[in-house]
Design a protein around this motif. Structure first.
Motif, PDB file in Angstrom:
ATOM      1  N   VAL A 111       0.827  -1.211   0.000  1.00 53.20           N
ATOM      2  CA  VAL A 111       0.000   0.000   0.000  1.00 53.20           C
ATOM      3  C   VAL A 111       0.864   1.265   0.000  1.00 53.20           C
ATOM      4  O   VAL A 111       0.519   2.250  -0.655  1.00 53.20           O
ATOM      5  N   THR A 112       1.984   1.234   0.684  1.00 53.22           N
ATOM      6  CA  THR A 112       2.878   2.402   0.727  1.00 53.22           C
ATOM      7  C   THR A 112       3.369   2.741  -0.677  1.00 53.22           C
ATOM      8  O   THR A 112       3.372   3.908  -1.078  1.00 53.22           O
ATOM      9  N   GLU A 113       3.773   1.732  -1.417  1.00 47.40           N
ATOM     10  CA  GLU A 113       4.232   1.958  -2.793  1.00 47.40           C
ATOM     11  C   GLU A 113       3.079   2.420  -3.679  1.00 47.40           C
ATOM     12  O   GLU A 113       3.251   3.324  -4.505  1.00 47.40           O
ATOM     13  N   GLU A 114       1.910   1.835  -3.511  1.00 48.05           N
ATOM     14  CA  GLU A 114       0.733   2.266  -4.276  1.00 48.05           C
ATOM     15  C   GLU A 114       0.467   3.748  -4.050  1.00 48.05           C
ATOM     16  O   GLU A 114       0.185   4.491  -4.993  1.00 48.05           O
ATOM     17  N   LYS A 115       0.537   4.183  -2.793  1.00 52.58           N
ATOM     18  CA  LYS A 115       0.276   5.579  -2.456  1.00 52.58           C
ATOM     19  C   LYS A 115       1.271   6.516  -3.144  1.00 52.58           C
ATOM     20  O   LYS A 115       0.904   7.617  -3.554  1.00 52.58           O
ATOM     21  N   LYS A 116       2.516   6.086  -3.298  1.00 50.71           N
ATOM     22  CA  LYS A 116       3.524   6.910  -3.990  1.00 50.71           C
ATOM     23  C   LYS A 116       3.150   7.108  -5.457  1.00 50.71           C
ATOM     24  O   LYS A 116       3.297   8.199  -6.002  1.00 50.71           O
ATOM     25  N   TRP A 117       2.673   6.036  -6.086  1.00 42.86           N
ATOM     26  CA  TRP A 117       2.272   6.142  -7.491  1.00 42.86           C
ATOM     27  C   TRP A 117       1.021   7.011  -7.639  1.00 42.86           C
ATOM     28  O   TRP A 117       0.933   7.826  -8.564  1.00 42.86           O
ATOM     29  N   VAL A 118       0.075   6.861  -6.737  1.00 54.66           N
ATOM     30  CA  VAL A 118      -1.142   7.681  -6.777  1.00 54.66           C
ATOM     31  C   VAL A 118      -0.786   9.153  -6.563  1.00 54.66           C
ATOM     32  O   VAL A 118      -1.280  10.030  -7.271  1.00 54.66           O
ATOM     33  N   LYS A 119       0.092   9.430  -5.614  1.00 53.57           N
ATOM     34  CA  LYS A 119       0.524  10.806  -5.362  1.00 53.57           C
ATOM     35  C   LYS A 119       1.217  11.391  -6.594  1.00 53.57           C
ATOM     36  O   LYS A 119       0.988  12.546  -6.960  1.00 53.57           O
ATOM     37  N   CYS A 120       2.026  10.589  -7.240  1.00 52.25           N
ATOM     38  CA  CYS A 120       2.695  11.030  -8.471  1.00 52.25           C
ATOM     39  C   CYS A 120       1.658  11.460  -9.498  1.00 52.25           C
ATOM     40  O   CYS A 120       1.781  12.517 -10.119  1.00 52.25           O
ATOM     41  N   TYR A 121       0.630  10.654  -9.681  1.00 49.64           N
ATOM     42  CA  TYR A 121      -0.439  10.991 -10.623  1.00 49.64           C
ATOM     43  C   TYR A 121      -1.141  12.282 -10.210  1.00 49.64           C
ATOM     44  O   TYR A 121      -1.295  13.202 -11.025  1.00 49.64           O
ATOM     45  N   LEU A 122      -1.551  12.366  -8.975  1.00 51.13           N
ATOM     46  CA  LEU A 122      -2.287  13.547  -8.503  1.00 51.13           C
ATOM     47  C   LEU A 122      -1.443  14.815  -8.579  1.00 51.13           C
ATOM     48  O   LEU A 122      -1.969  15.891  -8.894  1.00 51.13           O
ATOM     49  N   ASP A 123      -0.146  14.701  -8.333  1.00 55.15           N
ATOM     50  CA  ASP A 123       0.753  15.859  -8.413  1.00 55.15           C
ATOM     51  C   ASP A 123       0.892  16.383  -9.840  1.00 55.15           C
ATOM     52  O   ASP A 123       1.314  17.516 -10.047  1.00 55.15           O
ATOM     53  N   HIS A 124       0.567  15.554 -10.816  1.00 56.11           N
ATOM     54  CA  HIS A 124       0.749  15.939 -12.220  1.00 56.11           C
ATOM     55  C   HIS A 124      -0.562  16.060 -12.996  1.00 56.11           C
ATOM     56  O   HIS A 124      -0.561  16.093 -14.222  1.00 56.11           O
ATOM     57  N   LEU A 125      -1.667  16.173 -12.275  1.00 61.05           N
ATOM     58  CA  LEU A 125      -2.969  16.291 -12.948  1.00 61.05           C
ATOM     59  C   LEU A 125      -3.042  17.423 -13.978  1.00 61.05           C
ATOM     60  O   LEU A 125      -3.687  17.248 -15.012  1.00 61.05           O
ATOM     61  N   PRO A 126      -2.400  18.578 -13.752  1.00 58.42           N
ATOM     62  CA  PRO A 126      -2.481  19.621 -14.775  1.00 58.42           C
ATOM     63  C   PRO A 126      -1.925  19.192 -16.139  1.00 58.42           C
ATOM     64  O   PRO A 126      -2.267  19.776 -17.164  1.00 58.42           O
ATOM     65  N   PHE A 127      -1.090  18.161 -16.155  1.00 55.92           N
ATOM     66  CA  PHE A 127      -0.498  17.700 -17.404  1.00 55.92           C
ATOM     67  C   PHE A 127      -1.306  16.560 -18.042  1.00 55.92           C
ATOM     68  O   PHE A 127      -1.006  16.139 -19.152  1.00 55.92           O
ATOM     69  N   VAL A 128      -2.311  16.100 -17.340  1.00 54.09           N
ATOM     70  CA  VAL A 128      -3.240  15.088 -17.870  1.00 54.09           C
ATOM     71  C   VAL A 128      -4.376  15.904 -18.463  1.00 54.09           C
ATOM     72  O   VAL A 128      -5.447  16.026 -17.890  1.00 54.09           O
ATOM     73  N   ASN A 129      -4.102  16.500 -19.615  1.00 49.57           N
ATOM     74  CA  ASN A 129      -4.911  17.603 -20.120  1.00 49.57           C
ATOM     75  C   ASN A 129      -5.676  17.317 -21.410  1.00 49.57           C
ATOM     76  O   ASN A 129      -6.021  18.245 -22.124  1.00 49.57           O
ATOM     77  N   ASN A 130      -5.923  16.072 -21.690  1.00 47.06           N
ATOM     78  CA  ASN A 130      -6.727  15.748 -22.859  1.00 47.06           C
ATOM     79  C   ASN A 130      -7.497  14.466 -22.550  1.00 47.06           C
ATOM     80  O   ASN A 130      -7.090  13.693 -21.686  1.00 47.06           O
ATOM     81  N   TRP A 131      -8.584  14.254 -23.240  1.00 46.92           N
ATOM     82  CA  TRP A 131      -9.486  13.150 -22.922  1.00 46.92           C
ATOM     83  C   TRP A 131      -8.815  11.788 -22.929  1.00 46.92           C
ATOM     84  O   TRP A 131      -9.107  10.948 -22.098  1.00 46.92           O
ATOM     85  N   ASP A 132      -7.892  11.549 -23.858  1.00 49.83           N
ATOM     86  CA  ASP A 132      -7.256  10.237 -23.922  1.00 49.83           C
ATOM     87  C   ASP A 132      -6.323  10.009 -22.744  1.00 49.83           C
ATOM     88  O   ASP A 132      -6.193   8.887 -22.253  1.00 49.83           O
ATOM     89  N   LEU A 133      -5.693  11.071 -22.265  1.00 47.96           N
ATOM     90  CA  LEU A 133      -4.822  10.948 -21.099  1.00 47.96           C
ATOM     91  C   LEU A 133      -5.632  10.670 -19.851  1.00 47.96           C
ATOM     92  O   LEU A 133      -5.250   9.847 -19.016  1.00 47.96           O
ATOM     93  N   VAL A 134      -6.769  11.327 -19.733  1.00 42.75           N
ATOM     94  CA  VAL A 134      -7.670  11.088 -18.598  1.00 42.75           C
ATOM     95  C   VAL A 134      -8.164   9.643 -18.664  1.00 42.75           C
ATOM     96  O   VAL A 134      -8.178   8.944 -17.647  1.00 42.75           O
ATOM     97  N   ASP A 135      -8.558   9.188 -19.820  1.00 42.49           N
ATOM     98  CA  ASP A 135      -9.093   7.836 -19.978  1.00 42.49           C
ATOM     99  C   ASP A 135      -8.065   6.751 -19.639  1.00 42.49           C
ATOM    100  O   ASP A 135      -8.424   5.689 -19.169  1.00 42.49           O
ATOM    101  N   SER A 136      -6.796   7.042 -19.894  1.00 39.68           N
ATOM    102  CA  SER A 136      -5.777   6.002 -19.632  1.00 39.68           C
ATOM    103  C   SER A 136      -5.648   5.769 -18.146  1.00 39.68           C
ATOM    104  O   SER A 136      -5.295   4.710 -17.701  1.00 39.68           O
TER     105      SER A 136
END
Length: 118
Positions: A93-118
């Motif tokens: 779970v600790t490692e999972e949380k690091k990956w989730v945090k990485c994603y959430l920290d970079h949400l502004p760069f997930v800026n198109n529908w296909d990126l959101v869908d992935s």
């Protein structure tokens, strides 16, 4: 060679100028459109997924930042495929949380529908 450049080099081997031009229209990246300014190499998604599989084990969450912030749409998509692959293989779970945090920290760069869908 930095990991970013290794991934970029591999993406460029699958790139097509014709596909990149079509992507600007398809992803609405023209002037005044919601994806304005997004840059494309012209790499098909199956190749992006293949490249993600090739490099995923080399990355820790904090090392994905340059890929997730890349001006190239396909680089960001490949980074998300790497992130998802590593999240799914997280040992605990600790490692999972690091990956989730990485994603959430970079949400502004997930800026198109296909990126959101992935």
């Amino acid at each position: 060679m930095k990991k970013y450049h290794l991934v970029l080099k591999e993406l460029r081997q699958h790139a097509s100028a014709e596909r990149a031009k079509a992507a600007i229209w398809y992803f609405k990246a023209g002037k005044g459109e919601y994806g304005e300014g997004d840059r494309f190499l012209g790499v098909p998604v199956p190749a992006q997924r293949q490249i993600a599989r090739l490099f995923a084990s080399l990355f820790r969450p904090e090392e994905l930042k340059p890929l997730l912030q890349s001006p190239y749409h396909e680089m960001r998509a490949t980074a998300l495929f790497i992130l998802i692959r590593n999240l799914n293989k997280a040992a605990d779970v600790t490692e999972e949380k690091k990956w989730v945090k990485c994603y959430l920290d970079h949400l502004p760069f997930v800026n198109n529908w296909d990126l959101v869908d992935s």
